[in-house]
Motif scaffolding. Structure first.
Motif, PDB file in Angstrom:
ATOM      1  N   THR A  94      36.143  37.425  42.965  1.00 14.78           N
ATOM      2  CA  THR A  94      34.740  37.040  43.110  1.00 14.78           C
ATOM      3  C   THR A  94      33.935  37.309  41.847  1.00 14.78           C
ATOM      4  OG1 THR A  94      34.280  39.186  44.122  1.00 14.78           O
ATOM      5  CG2 THR A  94      34.733  37.340  45.605  1.00 14.78           C
ATOM      6  N   GLY A  95      34.325  38.340  41.093  1.00 11.31           N
ATOM      7  CA  GLY A  95      33.611  38.659  39.857  1.00 11.31           C
ATOM      8  C   GLY A  95      34.494  38.473  38.645  1.00 11.31           C
ATOM      9  N   GLN A  96      33.938  37.915  37.585  1.00 17.37           N
ATOM     10  CA  GLN A  96      34.711  37.684  36.365  1.00 17.37           C
ATOM     11  C   GLN A  96      35.082  38.990  35.666  1.00 17.37           C
ATOM     12  OE1 GLN A  96      35.932  34.690  35.225  1.00 17.37           O
ATOM     13  NE2 GLN A  96      35.258  33.989  37.233  1.00 17.37           N
ATOM     14  N   LEU A  97      34.295  40.048  35.895  1.00 18.60           N
ATOM     15  CA  LEU A  97      34.607  41.326  35.262  1.00 18.60           C
ATOM     16  C   LEU A  97      35.914  41.918  35.774  1.00 18.60           C
ATOM     17  CD1 LEU A  97      31.190  43.187  34.958  1.00 18.60           C
ATOM     18  CD2 LEU A  97      32.701  42.437  33.126  1.00 18.60           C
ATOM     19  N   HIS A  98      36.360  41.479  36.919  1.00 18.27           N
ATOM     20  CA  HIS A  98      37.626  41.944  37.477  1.00 18.27           C
ATOM     21  C   HIS A  98      38.762  41.731  36.475  1.00 18.27           C
ATOM     22  CE1 HIS A  98      40.551  42.834  40.638  1.00 18.27           C
ATOM     23  NE2 HIS A  98      41.242  41.789  40.224  1.00 18.27           N
ATOM     24  N   TYR A  99      38.773  40.602  35.823  1.00 17.50           N
ATOM     25  CA  TYR A  99      39.822  40.282  34.861  1.00 17.50           C
ATOM     26  C   TYR A  99      39.711  41.142  33.602  1.00 17.50           C
ATOM     27  CZ  TYR A  99      39.945  36.308  37.993  1.00 17.50           C
ATOM     28  OH  TYR A  99      39.995  35.528  39.115  1.00 17.50           O
ATOM     29  N   VAL A 100      38.493  41.420  33.196  1.00 18.50           N
ATOM     30  CA  VAL A 100      38.276  42.267  32.018  1.00 18.50           C
ATOM     31  C   VAL A 100      38.764  43.682  32.291  1.00 18.50           C
ATOM     32  CG1 VAL A 100      36.535  43.261  30.479  1.00 18.50           C
ATOM     33  CG2 VAL A 100      36.323  40.885  31.232  1.00 18.50           C
ATOM     34  N   TYR A 101      38.352  44.259  33.421  1.00 17.92           N
ATOM     35  CA  TYR A 101      38.776  45.616  33.761  1.00 17.92           C
ATOM     36  C   TYR A 101      40.289  45.709  33.900  1.00 17.92           C
ATOM     37  CZ  TYR A 101      33.881  46.746  34.703  1.00 17.92           C
ATOM     38  OH  TYR A 101      32.542  46.956  34.597  1.00 17.92           O
ATOM     39  N   GLY A 102      40.896  44.728  34.548  1.00 20.44           N
ATOM     40  CA  GLY A 102      42.347  44.735  34.703  1.00 20.44           C
ATOM     41  C   GLY A 102      43.078  44.626  33.380  1.00 20.44           C
ATOM     42  N   GLY A 103      42.597  43.759  32.514  1.00 22.38           N
ATOM     43  CA  GLY A 103      43.227  43.593  31.202  1.00 22.38           C
ATOM     44  C   GLY A 103      43.097  44.810  30.320  1.00 22.38           C
ATOM     45  N   VAL A 104      41.939  45.439  30.348  1.00 22.98           N
ATOM     46  CA  VAL A 104      41.737  46.635  29.525  1.00 22.98           C
ATOM     47  C   VAL A 104      42.547  47.808  30.088  1.00 22.98           C
ATOM     48  CG1 VAL A 104      40.025  48.265  28.637  1.00 22.98           C
ATOM     49  CG2 VAL A 104      39.501  45.835  28.697  1.00 22.98           C
ATOM     50  N   ALA A 105      42.675  47.901  31.412  1.00 30.23           N
ATOM     51  CA  ALA A 105      43.524  48.945  32.008  1.00 30.23           C
ATOM     52  C   ALA A 105      44.972  48.765  31.553  1.00 30.23           C
ATOM     53  CB  ALA A 105      43.430  48.906  33.528  1.00 30.23           C
ATOM     54  N   LEU A 106      45.433  47.541  31.508  1.00 29.61           N
ATOM     55  CA  LEU A 106      46.784  47.255  31.035  1.00 29.61           C
ATOM     56  C   LEU A 106      46.931  47.655  29.564  1.00 29.61           C
ATOM     57  CD1 LEU A 106      49.548  46.011  31.708  1.00 29.61           C
ATOM     58  CD2 LEU A 106      48.610  43.802  31.012  1.00 29.61           C
ATOM     59  N   ALA A 107      45.950  47.332  28.764  1.00 30.16           N
ATOM     60  CA  ALA A 107      45.986  47.714  27.346  1.00 30.16           C
ATOM     61  C   ALA A 107      45.951  49.234  27.182  1.00 30.16           C
ATOM     62  CB  ALA A 107      44.819  47.076  26.607  1.00 30.16           C
ATOM     63  N   SER A 138      40.948  50.672  36.744  1.00 29.99           N
ATOM     64  CA  SER A 138      41.541  50.077  37.939  1.00 29.99           C
ATOM     65  C   SER A 138      40.612  50.226  39.134  1.00 29.99           C
ATOM     66  CB  SER A 138      42.885  50.738  38.249  1.00 29.99           C
ATOM     67  OG  SER A 138      43.796  50.486  37.224  1.00 29.99           O
ATOM     68  N   GLY A 139      39.969  51.370  39.222  1.00 22.76           N
ATOM     69  CA  GLY A 139      38.988  51.573  40.296  1.00 22.76           C
ATOM     70  C   GLY A 139      37.831  50.595  40.187  1.00 22.76           C
ATOM     71  N   ARG A 140      37.382  50.399  38.980  1.00 18.27           N
ATOM     72  CA  ARG A 140      36.287  49.464  38.761  1.00 18.27           C
ATOM     73  C   ARG A 140      36.750  48.036  39.049  1.00 18.27           C
ATOM     74  NH1 ARG A 140      31.888  48.122  39.834  1.00 18.27           N
ATOM     75  NH2 ARG A 140      30.503  47.251  38.293  1.00 18.27           N
ATOM     76  N   ALA A 141      37.948  47.685  38.639  1.00 20.55           N
ATOM     77  CA  ALA A 141      38.480  46.348  38.936  1.00 20.55           C
ATOM     78  C   ALA A 141      38.622  46.148  40.439  1.00 20.55           C
ATOM     79  CB  ALA A 141      39.837  46.157  38.248  1.00 20.55           C
ATOM     80  N   TYR A 142      39.025  47.193  41.146  1.00 21.70           N
ATOM     81  CA  TYR A 142      39.152  47.110  42.613  1.00 21.70           C
ATOM     82  C   TYR A 142      37.799  46.800  43.235  1.00 21.70           C
ATOM     83  CZ  TYR A 142      40.642  48.358  47.305  1.00 21.70           C
ATOM     84  OH  TYR A 142      40.932  48.324  48.655  1.00 21.70           O
ATOM     85  N   MET A 143      36.745  47.411  42.707  1.00 19.00           N
ATOM     86  CA  MET A 143      35.401  47.178  43.260  1.00 19.00           C
ATOM     87  C   MET A 143      34.878  45.770  42.938  1.00 19.00           C
ATOM     88  SD  MET A 143      33.368  50.738  42.783  1.00 19.00           S
ATOM     89  CE  MET A 143      34.102  51.407  41.313  1.00 19.00           C
ATOM     90  N   THR A 144      35.245  45.230  41.808  1.00 22.58           N
ATOM     91  CA  THR A 144      34.732  43.908  41.438  1.00 22.58           C
ATOM     92  C   THR A 144      35.573  42.768  41.983  1.00 22.58           C
ATOM     93  OG1 THR A 144      35.943  43.924  39.352  1.00 22.58           O
ATOM     94  CG2 THR A 144      33.670  44.724  39.300  1.00 22.58           C
ATOM     95  N   GLY A 145      36.794  43.075  42.448  1.00 17.46           N
ATOM     96  CA  GLY A 145      37.677  42.031  42.920  1.00 17.46           C
ATOM     97  C   GLY A 145      37.467  41.641  44.371  1.00 17.46           C
ATOM     98  N   SER A 146      36.806  42.487  45.136  1.00 12.84           N
ATOM     99  CA  SER A 146      36.645  42.214  46.577  1.00 12.84           C
ATOM    100  C   SER A 146      35.532  41.239  46.843  1.00 12.84           C
ATOM    101  CB  SER A 146      36.356  43.478  47.337  1.00 12.84           C
ATOM    102  OG  SER A 146      37.065  44.565  46.866  1.00 12.84           O
TER     103      SER A 146
END
Length: 118
Positions: A66-79, A110-118
């Motif tokens: 639902t939020g575009q920031l989900h992808y940013v948080y996930g990508g940076v967590a991976l990095a 990851s926690g932040r991505a979890y919150m933005t992905g729902s």
């Protein structure tokens, strides 16, 4: 598949947070990490990589967050979990601190991505 992504997300958050806490205790007590701790770090990293893989499968199946920031948080967590493998110094104590920091950053993002992905 969306439920699996959520479950693995919670696992990634929890394992990386625990790994950061345990590693910080090793660092503060000036002790060498136990072999089991190294497996905990690896499990946290695998959970993040698994999250990214499941997320890419969801994107391929036309599911979007639902939020575009989900992808940013996930990508940076991976990095973040990849960075200690490339940039951490050879000194064991400093290297441990790099992995602790990477686990903490990965858990927070990851926690932040979890919150933005729902």
């Amino acid at each position: 598949m969306v439920e699996l992504h959520s479950v693995v997300g919670v696992i990634a958050i929890a394992v990386n947070a625990i790994a950061a806490l345990v590693g910080l205790l090793y660092y503060l007590r000036h002790r060498q990490p136990h072999r089991g701790y190294l497996h905990l770090i690896a499990l946290g990293q695998v959970a993040i990589v698994g999250q990214a893989a499941i997320g890419l499968l969801l994107l391929a199946g036309d599911f979007r967050a639902t939020g575009q920031l989900h992808y940013v948080y996930g990508g940076v967590a991976l990095a973040a979990i990849i960075s200690p493998w490339m940039y951490a110094p050879r000194d064991a104590r400093k290297r441990l601190l790099w992995f602790v920091g990477a686990s903490l950053v990965a858990a927070a993002l990851s926690g932040r991505a979890y919150m933005t992905g729902s």
